[in-house]
Design a protein around this motif. Structure first.
Motif, PDB file in Angstrom:
ATOM      1  N   GLY A 219       0.681  -1.397   0.093  1.00  0.00           N
ATOM      2  CA  GLY A 219       0.003   0.015  -0.102  1.00  0.00           C
ATOM      3  C   GLY A 219       0.853   1.234  -0.135  1.00  0.00           C
ATOM      4  N   VAL A 220       2.024   1.136  -0.168  1.00  0.00           N
ATOM      5  CA  VAL A 220       2.957   2.516  -0.202  1.00  0.00           C
ATOM      6  C   VAL A 220       4.061   2.378  -1.340  1.00  0.00           C
ATOM      7  N   TYR A 221       3.987   3.073  -2.467  1.00  0.00           N
ATOM      8  CA  TYR A 221       4.684   3.235  -3.703  1.00  0.00           C
ATOM      9  C   TYR A 221       5.692   4.258  -3.555  1.00  0.00           C
ATOM     10  N   SER A 222       6.868   4.282  -4.247  1.00  0.00           N
ATOM     11  CA  SER A 222       7.813   4.958  -4.821  1.00  0.00           C
ATOM     12  C   SER A 222       7.617   5.247  -6.257  1.00  0.00           C
ATOM     13  N   TYR A 223       7.670   6.573  -6.863  1.00  0.00           N
ATOM     14  CA  TYR A 223       7.497   6.903  -7.938  1.00  0.00           C
ATOM     15  C   TYR A 223       8.744   7.089  -8.661  1.00  0.00           C
TER      16      TYR A 223
ATOM     17  N   TRP B  88      -1.580  13.046  14.926  1.00  0.00           N
ATOM     18  CA  TRP B  88      -2.358  12.157  13.759  1.00  0.00           C
ATOM     19  C   TRP B  88      -1.530  12.559  12.597  1.00  0.00           C
ATOM     20  N   LEU B  89      -1.338  11.527  11.626  1.00  0.00           N
ATOM     21  CA  LEU B  89      -0.845  11.586  10.268  1.00  0.00           C
ATOM     22  C   LEU B  89      -2.356  11.563   9.612  1.00  0.00           C
ATOM     23  N   ASN B  90      -2.507  12.984   9.017  1.00  0.00           N
ATOM     24  CA  ASN B  90      -4.024  12.906   8.398  1.00  0.00           C
ATOM     25  C   ASN B  90      -4.465  12.196   7.369  1.00  0.00           C
ATOM     26  N   SER B  91      -5.782  11.511   7.322  1.00  0.00           N
ATOM     27  CA  SER B  91      -6.224  11.089   6.182  1.00  0.00           C
ATOM     28  C   SER B  91      -7.238  12.054   5.714  1.00  0.00           C
ATOM     29  N   THR B  92      -7.500  12.924   6.418  1.00  0.00           N
ATOM     30  CA  THR B  92      -8.573  14.034   5.744  1.00  0.00           C
ATOM     31  C   THR B  92      -8.354  15.257   6.634  1.00  0.00           C
TER      32      THR B  92
ATOM     33  N   ASN C 261      -0.117  14.273   0.233  1.00  0.00           N
ATOM     34  CA  ASN C 261      -0.206  12.983   0.657  1.00  0.00           C
ATOM     35  C   ASN C 261      -1.119  12.798   1.895  1.00  0.00           C
ATOM     36  N   LYS C 262      -1.903  11.768   1.676  1.00  0.00           N
ATOM     37  CA  LYS C 262      -2.730  11.408   3.015  1.00  0.00           C
ATOM     38  C   LYS C 262      -2.232  10.014   3.575  1.00  0.00           C
TER      39      LYS C 262
ATOM     40  N   ARG D 212      -1.785   2.808   2.128  1.00  0.00           N
ATOM     41  CA  ARG D 212      -1.615   3.671   3.381  1.00  0.00           C
ATOM     42  C   ARG D 212      -1.034   4.944   2.993  1.00  0.00           C
ATOM     43  N   GLU D 213      -0.628   5.234   1.949  1.00  0.00           N
ATOM     44  CA  GLU D 213      -0.178   6.603   1.653  1.00  0.00           C
ATOM     45  C   GLU D 213      -0.619   6.798   0.196  1.00  0.00           C
ATOM     46  N   PHE D 214      -1.112   8.206  -0.090  1.00  0.00           N
ATOM     47  CA  PHE D 214      -1.522   8.403  -1.472  1.00  0.00           C
ATOM     48  C   PHE D 214      -1.728   9.911  -1.692  1.00  0.00           C
TER      49      PHE D 214
END
Ligand SMILES: [Zn+2]
Length: 403
Positions: free
Chosen positions: A39-43, A105-109, A137-138, A153-155
């Motif tokens: 659920g976590v990618y590098s570009y 918190w690490l924000n999701s919204t 990023n959320k 998990r991160e997007f």
């Protein structure tokens, strides 16, 4: 100009393991992304080009309509979320223990951050309506993160928030934002597959909130389209045991298909403004609570959905608007490299839209270069070889062009 010799770049002949969908396979195979964890990618450089193009289309369309960009933090304090009661109710948030017995918190919204922020600048009805958006990023603390496009998990996400003094004003803005979103779909190549589905009830006007769904086999949602009036409903609205009648025309006949939610727009009413005790002075000198709306776009998911739609047997045929570059230039005859560069100058192409295949010392053959160009999905392939240089020409998509 991107030179393929300048950064870590390699395509793979075989489809990599570790995914359950075509889009992730092809993005991995073409070297656009790598998975850092579930659920976590590098570009990589070329993957980032695509992501940035989608992001910039979103930004341009928001800016064109006069919505102002801002940037809020990824981190926020527990106290803000306690005010709205969401500290204990959202289970996908990352809780971070911090120094001095603090919790973050690490924000999701961002409702809890944007509401008090915007309110620093509002005193009376004359300051309304107003709105802001951001692209950042959320984070979501998914228990079962998968390569599947929903559970990340991160997007990267675009989220906008608007504030209003009347319901009429809010509805106007809400309808207008739908238009902005449809323009974005057109530009990134998802127009034909996009539908607007009705989701939750929007109670105070007896309307629904809207989800923008892209029809795709890998979609996590199920949509019911009424055969009679063609309105789409998310399955979450439907009581499958009791049977379902179309809420518009009462028909009971539906077409069912999978789709992926990419963008949504929600009326938030006064849920957050009340929680923060936010009020403004109305014309009659009485205090009022403002209405709020929020408007999301999953930017990184859009990249996956475009890849999923445009994948074919040899690669991804990106729409030109989001392709990593418009031109792929392969120089085949390195002995006369200076002449090849002169020719590229003469073509007068937009340099930011060129991928130059200059992998000379890596001994990459002509066949491999053409295979890579198709896998990457660059719309215009230019070949400069000994033969073309001798004829003062180049090949564009297999046709000889004289200069
Ligand atoms: Zn109907």
């Amino acid at each position: 100009m991107i030179k393929l010799s300048n950064f870590p770049f390699k395509t793979q002949k075989t489809v990599p393991n570790g995914s359950d969908n075509k889009s992730t396979w092809i993005l991995l195979q073409a070297g656009f992304i790598r998975q850092t964890m579930a659920g976590v990618y590098s570009y990589t450089t070329l993957g980032l080009k695509v992501l940035r193009k989608i992001e910039n289309i979103v930004r341009e369309e928001m800016d064109n309509y006069g919505v102002a960009e801002t940037l809020m933090p990824s981190l926020s304090p527990k106290e803000l979320w306690e005010k709205t009661g969401r500290w204990d109710t959202i289970d996908v948030m990352f809780h971070l223990p911090a120094a001095n017995n603090k919790q973050y918190w690490l924000n999701s919204t961002h409702e809890e951050i944007v509401t008090p922020l915007v309110w620093e600048f509002i005193q009376s009805y004359k300051d309304l309506p107003t709105s802001v958006y951001q692209i950042q990023n959320k984070f979501r603390n998914e228990k079962r993160a998968k390569s599947w496009i929903l559970r990340w998990r991160e997007f990267l996400m675009k989220d906008a928030y608007s504030f209003h003094s009347s319901n009429e004003d809010f509805v106007k803005y809400y309808e207008w934002m739908k238009e902005v979103y449809l323009n974005i779909f057109k530009r990134i190549g998802l127009w034909e597959d996009t539908i607007i589905a009705l989701a939750d009830w929007w109670t105070f006007t007896e309307k629904f909130s809207h989800e923008f769904q892209v029809k795709t086999e890998i979609g996590e949602d199920t949509i019911y389209k009424c055969k009679n009036c063609e309105v789409n409903f998310n399955e979450e609205l439907i009581d499958l045991e009791k049977g379902f009648e179309c809420l518009k025309c009462n028909s009971k006949e539906f077409i069912k298909f999978p789709a992926s939610e990419i963008w949504n727009i929600f009326p938030l009413e006064t849920k957050f403004t009340k929680a923060f005790w936010i009020q403004y002075l109305w014309e009659d000198n009485k205090m009022q609570t403002p209405l709020m709306g929020c408007y999301g776009i999953w930017v990184s998911r859009a990249m996956w959905l475009v890849a999923e739609k445009y994948v074919w047997e040899k690669g991804i045929a990106w729409p030109e608007s989001v392709a990593p570059a418009k031109y792929y230039i392969a120089i085949i005859w390195e002995e006369n490299i200076e002449k090849a560069y002169e020719l590229i100058e003469k073509l007068n192409l937009d340099k930011s839209e060129i991928i130059l295949d200059d992998r000379f010392w890596r001994k990459i053959g002509f066949g491999q270069k053409m295979w890579d160009a198709e896998l990457l999905g660059i719309p215009n392939v230019i070949v400069i070889s000994k033969k073309t240089l001798e004829q003062n020409s180049y090949e564009l998509n297999w046709e000889l062009i004289k200069i």
